[in-house]
Design a protein around this motif. Structure first.
Motif, mmCIF file in Angstrom:
data_model
loop_
_atom_site.group_PDB
_atom_site.id
_atom_site.type_symbol
_atom_site.label_atom_id
_atom_site.label_comp_id
_atom_site.label_asym_id
_atom_site.label_seq_id
_atom_site.Cartn_x
_atom_site.Cartn_y
_atom_site.Cartn_z
ATOM 1 N N PHE A 218 -11.283 -11.722 -18.563
ATOM 2 C CA PHE A 218 -11.966 -11.438 -17.304
ATOM 3 C C PHE A 218 -12.418 -9.985 -17.260
ATOM 4 C CE2 PHE A 218 -11.605 -14.968 -14.275
ATOM 5 C CZ PHE A 218 -10.909 -15.862 -15.061
ATOM 6 N N LEU A 219 -11.558 -9.112 -17.731
ATOM 7 C CA LEU A 219 -11.907 -7.688 -17.733
ATOM 8 C C LEU A 219 -13.107 -7.446 -18.626
ATOM 9 C CD1 LEU A 219 -11.222 -4.799 -16.881
ATOM 10 C CD2 LEU A 219 -9.736 -4.638 -18.865
ATOM 11 N N ILE B 212 -8.337 -16.946 -22.126
ATOM 12 C CA ILE B 212 -9.387 -17.491 -21.273
ATOM 13 C C ILE B 212 -10.581 -17.991 -22.081
ATOM 14 C CG2 ILE B 212 -10.462 -15.236 -20.822
ATOM 15 C CD1 ILE B 212 -10.290 -18.289 -18.487
ATOM 16 N N GLU C 98 -16.218 -8.616 -16.946
ATOM 17 C CA GLU C 98 -16.625 -7.688 -15.906
ATOM 18 C C GLU C 98 -17.221 -6.428 -16.510
ATOM 19 O OE1 GLU C 98 -14.899 -4.684 -14.721
ATOM 20 O OE2 GLU C 98 -15.846 -4.511 -12.759
ATOM 21 N N SER D 238 -10.696 -7.516 -7.886
ATOM 22 C CA SER D 238 -9.489 -8.251 -8.257
ATOM 23 C C SER D 238 -9.733 -9.131 -9.482
ATOM 24 C CB SER D 238 -8.899 -9.075 -7.117
ATOM 25 O OG SER D 238 -9.842 -9.460 -6.207
ATOM 26 N N TRP D 239 -10.979 -9.499 -9.707
ATOM 27 C CA TRP D 239 -11.343 -10.257 -10.912
ATOM 28 C C TRP D 239 -10.838 -9.540 -12.162
ATOM 29 C CZ3 TRP D 239 -14.888 -14.425 -12.091
ATOM 30 C CH2 TRP D 239 -15.321 -14.440 -13.415
ATOM 31 N N ARG D 240 -10.979 -8.218 -12.185
ATOM 32 C CA ARG D 240 -10.629 -7.460 -13.385
ATOM 33 C C ARG D 240 -9.172 -7.615 -13.758
ATOM 34 N NH1 ARG D 240 -10.734 -2.054 -12.139
ATOM 35 N NH2 ARG D 240 -11.216 -1.426 -14.253
ATOM 36 N N LEU D 241 -8.346 -7.918 -12.770
ATOM 37 C CA LEU D 241 -6.911 -7.924 -13.014
ATOM 38 C C LEU D 241 -6.409 -9.246 -13.579
ATOM 39 C CD1 LEU D 241 -5.898 -6.221 -9.676
ATOM 40 C CD2 LEU D 241 -5.834 -5.199 -11.933
ATOM 41 N N VAL D 242 -7.268 -10.248 -13.682
ATOM 42 C CA VAL D 242 -6.771 -11.578 -14.043
ATOM 43 C C VAL D 242 -6.298 -11.629 -15.496
ATOM 44 C CG1 VAL D 242 -7.404 -14.010 -14.289
ATOM 45 C CG2 VAL D 242 -8.167 -12.719 -12.308
ATOM 46 N N SER D 243 -7.177 -11.270 -16.403
ATOM 47 C CA SER D 243 -6.747 -11.266 -17.813
ATOM 48 C C SER D 243 -7.735 -10.423 -18.593
ATOM 49 C CB SER D 243 -6.701 -12.681 -18.394
ATOM 50 O OG SER D 243 -7.988 -13.099 -18.801
ATOM 51 N N ARG D 244 -7.457 -10.239 -19.885
ATOM 52 C CA ARG D 244 -8.349 -9.416 -20.705
ATOM 53 C C ARG D 244 -9.762 -9.980 -20.766
ATOM 54 N NH1 ARG D 244 -5.770 -5.654 -24.062
ATOM 55 N NH2 ARG D 244 -3.534 -6.038 -24.159
#
Lengths: 201, 666
Positions: B58-59, B26, B62, B50-56
């Motif tokens: 994104f995590l 990303i 967050e 759910s944002w956290r689950l998208v990719s590293r």
């Protein structure tokens, strides 16, 4: 005419400063006000007089392409504002991280916002403006807004992107950005668990 | 949100122990910086999760962005604090078993904390607070309400945090003037203080507080045994904006006179339930504080004299909220109120006698900006009152009409047509029917609908609600006996955001109805008292499907047995409050339940006739450390081992012993 407008703008800032109600946040503004105070309170020999604020600003993109805009338009970006007001009169202002087409779009946005009537609601125009852009341009514009420290443009682009993805499921967000999931199965499972049990909101 | 974020982030991504984090996909598209900016504009907490689950990437965004956290369990705290390095606000009130060691560890891991909520932390003492204060120099706000262990020693520990601006010590019964003095001297910048119910506090403590903390803006001294002298001290607080003194029975008109010194700062005053206050005191209050915005004078004295009401014109420019519950209102009172305060936004006339249709129409003809109208128990009101409200107050959002039994669907039709912003309506005991619900369903913004004791309501009415009220959050169908599983199906299909549902004594409900409810993922509070037809299989469906389940009431569900408890123990992992009084469960089921559910903190276990003494002993031991409130039959006090009771008490559990005869109902 424009010159008067611009200098009036700077004088208003200095009036606030002389009242010492709050510290000016931008060091560049302090220097401008000192300059004005200096001007009005004593005679300064011509040689050491600081350059007057230009009517127009020249911006230089990554490809060294030059754009000429009015000062008021450019002041919507902190970087441009600082470059002009800190008295060195850096003209053209180099914006080496921003390519020409993106810079053109940013200028279009700033112009529309400066020309807006008092209290005019530009949300529809903003949405249409951003909606016309390709995804790549949209992201580059957001990055440029961040680099050039333009609050209005950054706010607008990020909100636009946020509104798009907030309705999406996780997989759809990945598709939108064109990325893969880079979690291991174990990690993903742990995170879904955390989402459910570890904390609220 | 400043655009200067990039200067605050580290240029390389490192974990706290110094490992380099891998770059990921990303960041080639958008920098972490920008991701944070976008995340900042996503408001809904579910979307953020759910944002956290998208990719590293994104995590990571967050993790850097998150400033506040409300953890649910103690076990996951360390990992969470390692990930969220920028936390400023931490709410530990939902976590069971917060004790000194735990708080010390939390403080060490999250040094940037500014706001900490430790409400109901029954096991907390001065050691933990000392550690918190020492580790978190930016501490600004601490909430210790309802924490039984908190007394003067704890207040002294808290007072070491010089920068504290807000402290809540409501219901910390062990706090005395000594503790209050420590806080007052230690925190001179204090702006907001709540000491409601701290009955040991007297005028002396308040006097010192007023001397040492001149910055106070918010003060809650409700139910304290303080006298007029305290009000004399409080009147010296020049920045006081909000003063709550509910139920201060030792204060009278002389005291209120002391508060009326021409202050321009006082905005909100609550003197409800102060029995020794009369019109004279209130009048001087209003004359002396002409910037008041909110006045709550409910239940003080019966007679509302016109002299006071016309004096309200002193605050006509600023007054927006007026609550006069429990008064005897004359035919001209409301007209005088309207004439005095055109700008009213909220009016409270709950349990007032003498409120008529004519007086309501006089009031609303002038106060057209009303948004909240409380007419609970104004029994004489008919549809005419509703017509007046609908025709004049288009912005009405909250309408409380409990026990206004003369109103019918015609009045509600007019309300629904004219007041499209209606969000909350309370029609408990009003005898409304399905046609009324048909009209009300036009209010698509409706979030709260209370229909308790409206026995004419049936599935047809609920079908209307389900068809259009998609924003509904709370539905109360207490004793609406004609509601069946079909009605629940209609609600479940249309009101996906429902959070609270009361189906007590809707005896036609069966497991099918509960199956229908299991699709509601936001449903967190369900009351199912007296539903004799539901069995463990319905409870299982709810436990599995209602992922947000936090509070469940199964009192007198005579067909729910151990299998239901097993399902709750296995699936309802966030359950915090449970009532299973009179249910045919055994010690085995109870033990498993109390042992498994790590969040369960409040249980009512009255008349569990199939649970043996050993069963109770084992089960309660299994829960030790987590329970904060427990309700048991008083007969058990003599047969349970004193060792167990002692252990429960040491671990911060408060036990309520009740004496109820064993009677089967329904």
């Amino acid at each position: 005419m424009d010159m008067e407008d611009d200098t009036v703008q700077v004088r208003e800032n200095s009036a606030e400063d002389t009242e010492m109600l709050e510290l000016p946040k931008d060091p560049a503004e302090v220097k401008a006000s000192e300059f004005i105070k200096g001007e009005s309170s004593k005679e300064i020999p011509v040689e050491s007089q600081q350059p007057e604020l230009p009517e127009n600003v020249v911006l230089q993109s990554l490809e060294k392409e030059e754009f000429i805009i009015k000062l008021a338009v450019g002041q919507q970006s902190e970087i441009i504002k600082n470059a002009i007001l800190d008295g060195r009169g850096e003209n053209p202002v180099p914006l080496l991280n921003v390519s020409a087409p993106i810079l053109a779009k940013a200028i279009e946005f700033w112009k529309r916002h400066i020309d807006a009537a008092e209290g005019e609601d530009l949300t529809e125009w903003d949405k249409a403006f951003l909606g016309d852009l390709s995804q790549e341009v949209l992201f580059e514009l957001a990055a440029a807004a961040n680099y050039m420290e333009s609050k209005s443009l950054l706010d607008c682009t990020c909100k636009f992107i946020a509104d798009i993805i907030k309705e999406m499921k996780v997989e759809e967000v990945r598709d939108y950005f064109g990325i893969e999931c880079d979690f291991t199965e174990e990690e993903e499972r742990k995170m879904r668990e955390d989402n459910a049990w570890a904390f609220e909101q | 949100m400043s655009a200067n974020r990039s200067t605050e982030l580290p240029t390389e991504m490192r974990t706290r122990d110094g490992r380099m984090l891998p770059s990921d996909a990303i960041t080639t598209v958008l920098s972490v910086d920008l991701l944070i900016q976008i995340l900042d504009r996503i408001r809904d907490p579910r979307d953020r999760k759910s944002w956290r689950l998208v990719s590293r990437g994104f995590l990571r965004a967050e993790s850097l962005h998150r400033r506040e956290l409300r953890p649910l369990r103690r076990e996951t705290l360390p990992a969470l604090l390692r990930r969220y390095v920028a936390l400023e606000r931490l709410d530990l009130s939902a976590c069971p078993s917060i004790d000194d060691a735990c708080l010390a560890a939390v403080a060490a891991a999250a040094e940037g904390l500014k706001v900490v909520c430790l409400a109901r932390a029954n096991r907390l003492g001065w050691r933990g607070l000392e550690a918190l204060v020492a580790a978190c120099p930016r501490l600004d706000t601490v909430d210790l309400s309802h924490s039984v262990g908190v007394g003067d020693r704890e207040a002294a520990a808290l007072a070491e945090a010089k920068g504290l601006r807000e402290i809540r010590l409501d219901k910390c019964l062990a706090i005395t003037d000594v503790g209050l003095a420590k806080v007052a001297v230690g925190c001179p910048g204090l702006e907001r203080l709540g000491i409601k119910w701290c009955l040991e506090i007297s005028d002396i403590g308040i006097e010192l507080l007023a001397k040492k903390c001149p910055e106070i803006k918010f003060l809650d001294i409700s139910y304290l045994k303080v006298t007029n002298e305290s009000l004399r001290s409080i009147s010296s607080l020049e920045k006081l904006e909000d003063l709550y003194m509910v139920g201060c029975s030792f204060v009278d008109d002389e005291g209120l006179q002391l508060l009326s010194n021409g202050s321009k700062s006082l905005q909100c005053i609550d003197v409800s339930r102060c029995d020794n206050v009369s019109s004279r005191g209130l009048t001087s209050l209003v004359e002396g504080n002409q910037c008041l915005q909110k006045i709550n004078a409910g239940d003080c004295f019966p007679d509302l004299e016109s002299s006071f009401l016309s004096k309200l014109s002193c605050v006509k420019n600023t007054l927006t909220v007026l609550k006069l519950d429990g008064f005897q209102v004359s035919s001209s009172s409301l007209r005088v109120i309207g004439g005095s305060c055109k700008n009213l936004v909220e009016i409270g006339l709950s349990k007032c006698t003498g409120v008529t249709d004519e007086s309501i129409s006089e009031l609303v003809a002038i106060c057209v900006d009303l948004r909240t109208v409380d007419l609970t128990c104004c029994h004489h009101l008919t549809d005419n009152a509703l017509y007046s409200i609908a025709d004049n107050c288009k912005r009405v959002e909250s309408l409380l009409l409990e026990s206004c039994s003369l109103i019918t669907e015609k009045g509600l039709e007019r309300i629904a047509t004219c007041c499209s912003n209606l969000k909350e309506i309370d029609l408990t005991d009003c005898g409304v029917n399905d046609t009324a619900l048909k009209f009300l369903s036009a209010c698509s913004e409706l979030t709260t609908l209370k229909l308790g004791l409206c026995s004419d309501i049936s599935d047809n009415g609920l079908a209307h609600i389900g068809s259009n009220c998609g924003e509904l959050l709370e539905l109360d169908l207490y004793r609406c006996g004609r509601v069946t599983d079909e009605g629940l199906a209609a609600i479940a299909s249309g009101c996906k955001r429902l959070r609270r549902l009361n189906l007590c004594y809707c005896t036609q409900i069966t497991d099918n109805g509960l199956n229908n409810l299991s699709c509601l993922e936001e449903l967190s509070d369900i009351e199912l008292r007296g539903l004799a037809r539901i069995t463990s299989s319905g409870i299982t469906a709810v436990a599995i499907g209602c992922k947000s389940l936090v509070e469940l009431d199964l009192k007198r569900c005579y067909s729910v047995d151990d299998a239901g408890l097993w399902a709750l123990a296995r699936y309802a992992l966030n359950l915090r409050q449970l009532t299973i009084s009179y249910c045919p469960v055994t010690g085995l089921g109870l033990c498993n339940l109390l042992g498994s559910l790590r969040c369960l903190q409040d249980v009512k276990l009255v008349h569990l006739s199939w649970v043996s003494i050993e069963g109770f002993e084992l089960a309660l031991r299994a829960s030790c450390g987590k329970l904060k409130k427990l309700k048991l039959l008083s007969g058990l006090r003599d047969v349970l081992s004193s060792e167990l009771l002692q252990m429960l008490q040491t671990h911060g559990c408060r036990i309520r012993w009740v004496n109820k005869p064993l009677v089967f109902k329904g």
